[in-house]
Design an enzyme around this catalytic site. Structure first.
Site, PDB file in Angstrom:
ATOM      1  N   PRO A  11      41.115  98.489  -9.569  1.00 25.03           N
ATOM      2  CA  PRO A  11      41.033  98.390 -10.320  1.00 25.03           C
ATOM      3  C   PRO A  11      42.946  97.598  -9.747  1.00 25.03           C
ATOM      4  O   PRO A  11      43.887  97.787  -9.116  1.00 25.03           O
ATOM      5  CB  PRO A  11      41.692  99.529 -10.983  1.00 25.03           C
ATOM      6  N   ASN A  12      43.181  96.248 -10.797  1.00 24.93           N
ATOM      7  CA  ASN A  12      44.266  95.482 -10.451  1.00 24.93           C
ATOM      8  C   ASN A  12      44.260  94.644  -8.920  1.00 24.93           C
ATOM      9  O   ASN A  12      45.530  94.063  -9.016  1.00 24.93           O
ATOM     10  CB  ASN A  12      45.313  96.533 -11.179  1.00 24.93           C
ATOM     11  N   ARG A  19      52.463  89.563  -8.741  1.00 28.81           N
ATOM     12  CA  ARG A  19      53.808  90.389  -9.514  1.00 28.81           C
ATOM     13  C   ARG A  19      53.715  91.706  -8.116  1.00 28.81           C
ATOM     14  O   ARG A  19      52.805  92.107  -7.479  1.00 28.81           O
ATOM     15  CB  ARG A  19      53.233  91.292 -10.838  1.00 28.81           C
ATOM     16  N   TYR A  24      53.909  95.600  -3.556  1.00 32.88           N
ATOM     17  CA  TYR A  24      52.667  95.207  -2.515  1.00 32.88           C
ATOM     18  C   TYR A  24      52.336  94.417  -1.794  1.00 32.88           C
ATOM     19  O   TYR A  24      52.223  94.299  -0.858  1.00 32.88           O
ATOM     20  CB  TYR A  24      51.498  95.345  -4.025  1.00 32.88           C
ATOM     21  N   ASN A  75      39.814 101.109  -0.640  1.00 32.42           N
ATOM     22  CA  ASN A  75      41.253 101.167  -1.241  1.00 32.42           C
ATOM     23  C   ASN A  75      41.028 101.401  -2.789  1.00 32.42           C
ATOM     24  O   ASN A  75      40.661 100.470  -3.736  1.00 32.42           O
ATOM     25  CB  ASN A  75      42.546 100.101  -1.542  1.00 32.42           C
ATOM     26  N   ALA A  78      44.638 102.950  -8.386  1.00 32.39           N
ATOM     27  CA  ALA A  78      45.272 104.375  -9.153  1.00 32.39           C
ATOM     28  C   ALA A  78      44.013 104.804  -9.057  1.00 32.39           C
ATOM     29  O   ALA A  78      44.236 106.636  -9.569  1.00 32.39           O
ATOM     30  CB  ALA A  78      45.565 103.719 -10.718  1.00 32.39           C
ATOM     31  N   HIS A  81      44.080 109.104  -7.899  1.00 31.26           N
ATOM     32  CA  HIS A  81      45.101 110.304  -7.457  1.00 31.26           C
ATOM     33  C   HIS A  81      44.110 111.156  -8.578  1.00 31.26           C
ATOM     34  O   HIS A  81      44.547 112.008  -9.455  1.00 31.26           O
ATOM     35  CB  HIS A  81      46.380 109.469  -8.608  1.00 31.26           C
ATOM     36  N   ASP A  88      33.005 112.756  -5.959  1.00 33.38           N
ATOM     37  CA  ASP A  88      31.224 112.689  -5.738  1.00 33.38           C
ATOM     38  C   ASP A  88      30.794 111.568  -4.526  1.00 33.38           C
ATOM     39  O   ASP A  88      29.865 112.180  -4.166  1.00 33.38           O
ATOM     40  CB  ASP A  88      31.792 112.954  -6.724  1.00 33.38           C
ATOM     41  N   GLU A  99      40.267 105.381   3.590  1.00 33.15           N
ATOM     42  CA  GLU A  99      41.389 105.393   2.526  1.00 33.15           C
ATOM     43  C   GLU A  99      42.237 104.557   2.866  1.00 33.15           C
ATOM     44  O   GLU A  99      43.310 104.503   3.840  1.00 33.15           O
ATOM     45  CB  GLU A  99      41.370 107.146   1.706  1.00 33.15           C
ATOM     46  N   HIS A 101      45.573 101.800   2.025  1.00 34.72           N
ATOM     47  CA  HIS A 101      46.549 101.796   0.474  1.00 34.72           C
ATOM     48  C   HIS A 101      47.553 100.500   0.920  1.00 34.72           C
ATOM     49  O   HIS A 101      48.291 101.342   2.396  1.00 34.72           O
ATOM     50  CB  HIS A 101      48.102 103.126   0.269  1.00 34.72           C
ATOM     51  N   LEU A 102      48.167  99.720   0.284  1.00 35.03           N
ATOM     52  CA  LEU A 102      49.385  98.749   1.873  1.00 35.03           C
ATOM     53  C   LEU A 102      50.873  99.645   1.077  1.00 35.03           C
ATOM     54  O   LEU A 102      51.254  99.324   1.935  1.00 35.03           O
ATOM     55  CB  LEU A 102      49.456  97.265  -0.120  1.00 35.03           C
ATOM     56  N   SER A 103      50.891 100.236   0.008  1.00 35.25           N
ATOM     57  CA  SER A 103      52.293 101.482   0.044  1.00 35.25           C
ATOM     58  C   SER A 103      51.897 102.251   0.706  1.00 35.25           C
ATOM     59  O   SER A 103      51.023 102.881   0.794  1.00 35.25           O
ATOM     60  CB  SER A 103      52.271 101.175  -1.408  1.00 35.25           C
ATOM     61  N   ARG A 108      56.723 108.019  -3.051  1.00 39.76           N
ATOM     62  CA  ARG A 108      56.646 106.834  -4.128  1.00 39.76           C
ATOM     63  C   ARG A 108      56.392 107.767  -5.188  1.00 39.76           C
ATOM     64  O   ARG A 108      57.175 109.116  -4.938  1.00 39.76           O
ATOM     65  CB  ARG A 108      55.568 105.700  -4.483  1.00 39.76           C
ATOM     66  N   ARG A 112      51.581 109.735  -7.928  1.00 40.11           N
ATOM     67  CA  ARG A 112      51.021 108.789  -6.554  1.00 40.11           C
ATOM     68  C   ARG A 112      50.552 110.271  -5.648  1.00 40.11           C
ATOM     69  O   ARG A 112      50.484 109.411  -3.786  1.00 40.11           O
ATOM     70  CB  ARG A 112      51.048 107.961  -5.836  1.00 40.11           C
TER      71      ARG A 112
HETATM   72  O1  CA2 Z   1      49.008 101.295  -2.359  1.00 38.22           O
HETATM   73  C1  CA2 Z   1      47.655 100.904  -2.812  1.00 38.22           C
HETATM   74  O2  CA2 Z   1      47.210 100.380  -1.947  1.00 38.22           O
HETATM   75  C2  CA2 Z   1      47.681 101.491  -3.779  1.00 38.22           C
HETATM   76  O3  CA2 Z   1      46.318 102.095  -4.096  1.00 38.22           O
HETATM   77  C3  CA2 Z   1      47.700  99.924  -5.656  1.00 38.22           C
HETATM   78  C4  CA2 Z   1      47.433 100.532  -6.527  1.00 38.22           C
HETATM   79  C5  CA2 Z   1      47.905 101.874  -7.126  1.00 38.22           C
HETATM   80  O4  CA2 Z   1      48.004 102.371  -7.744  1.00 38.22           O
HETATM   81  C6  CA2 Z   1      48.239 103.455  -6.316  1.00 38.22           C
HETATM   82  O5  CA2 Z   1      49.019 104.290  -5.951  1.00 38.22           O
HETATM   83  C7  CA2 Z   1      48.831 102.753  -4.340  1.00 38.22           C
HETATM   84  C8  CA2 Z   1      47.817  99.550  -7.439  1.00 38.22           C
HETATM   85  C9  CA2 Z   1      46.835  98.324  -7.194  1.00 38.22           C
HETATM   86  C10 CA2 Z   1      47.598  97.496  -8.228  1.00 38.22           C
HETATM   87  O6  CA2 Z   1      48.220  96.429  -7.581  1.00 38.22           O
HETATM   88  C11 CA2 Z   1      48.514  95.165  -8.581  1.00 38.22           C
HETATM   89  C12 CA2 Z   1      48.972  94.494  -8.421  1.00 38.22           C
HETATM   90  C13 CA2 Z   1      49.382  93.198  -8.637  1.00 38.22           C
HETATM   91  C14 CA2 Z   1      49.864  93.314  -9.640  1.00 38.22           C
HETATM   92  C15 CA2 Z   1      50.345  94.241 -10.298  1.00 38.22           C
HETATM   93  C16 CA2 Z   1      50.127  95.516  -9.945  1.00 38.22           C
END
Ligand code: CA2
Length: 155
Positions: A11-12, A19, A24, A75, A78, A81, A88, A99, A101-103, A108, A112
């Site tokens: 998601p997202n 943003r 990210y 990836n 969210a 978590h 499963d 798995e 993740h960018l961050s 954080r 997370r």
């Molecule tokens: O660091 C990562 O890759 C995360 O999986 C990114 C998720 C976050 O919930 C995880 O804790 C760590 C969130 C992705 C949201 O992406 C956005 C992209 C553009 C603007 C806002 C959020």
């Protein structure tokens, strides 16, 4: 060794680069996927990708990977978590999942720090921005090459 890897994004992540660029980075999902495809092609690895904001569609993609992919770079966003359904699904397929993740999620907010999927994944890559996907690709490719032929070099 030829193989096919699914790059699965939750998601997202379709909004990357628009943003929260301080967290990210400025790369879009498309540009990250283009970099992964380029790096994969150098090693004869085929990439296909799925991004979904829906838990069920991510589960379907993992199920489909059983017959379509040799490995998955995932990836879960969210969902990482708290989604026991995704955990499963990963546990129910024998395809290795990295798995990704960018961050650096451990650096954080407290919520997370918990990943419910890590324990059923081959490994975890986090904190390298867009490069996390390239690190995951290299690790997964080497893992698959080693599995196919334990005495062969992956490079
Ligand atoms: O660091 C990562 O890759 C995360 O999986 C990114 C998720 C976050 O919930 C995880 O804790 C760590 C969130 C992705 C949201 O992406 C956005 C992209 C553009 C603007 C806002 C959020």
């Amino acid at each position: 060794m030829s193989c096919r890897i699914l790059v699965l994004n939750g998601p997202n992540l379709n909004l990357l680069g628009t943003r929260e660029t301080d967290v990210y980075g400025t790369a879009t999902l498309e540009s990250i996927l283009a970099d992964v495809r380029r790096a994969a092609a150098e090693h004869g690895v085929e990439i296909y990708d799925v991004q979904s904001n829906s838990e069920g569609e991510l589960i379907d993609a993992l199920h489909e990977a059983r017959t379509r992919a040799d490995g998955v770079i995932f990836n879960p966003g969210a969902y990482t978590h708290y989604s026991l359904a995704l955990r499963d699904a990963i546990a129910s397929i024998s395809v290795p999942v990295v798995e990704t993740h960018l961050s650096n999620v451990q650096a954080r907010e407290e919520f997370r720090h918990t990943s419910v999927v890590s324990a059923v994944c081959l490994g975890v890559v986090a904190g390298f921005g867009a490069d996390s996907y390239l690190v995951a690709l290299a690790a997964l490719r080497r893992h698959l090459a080693h599995q196919a032929s334990p005495t062969a070099r992956a490079d």
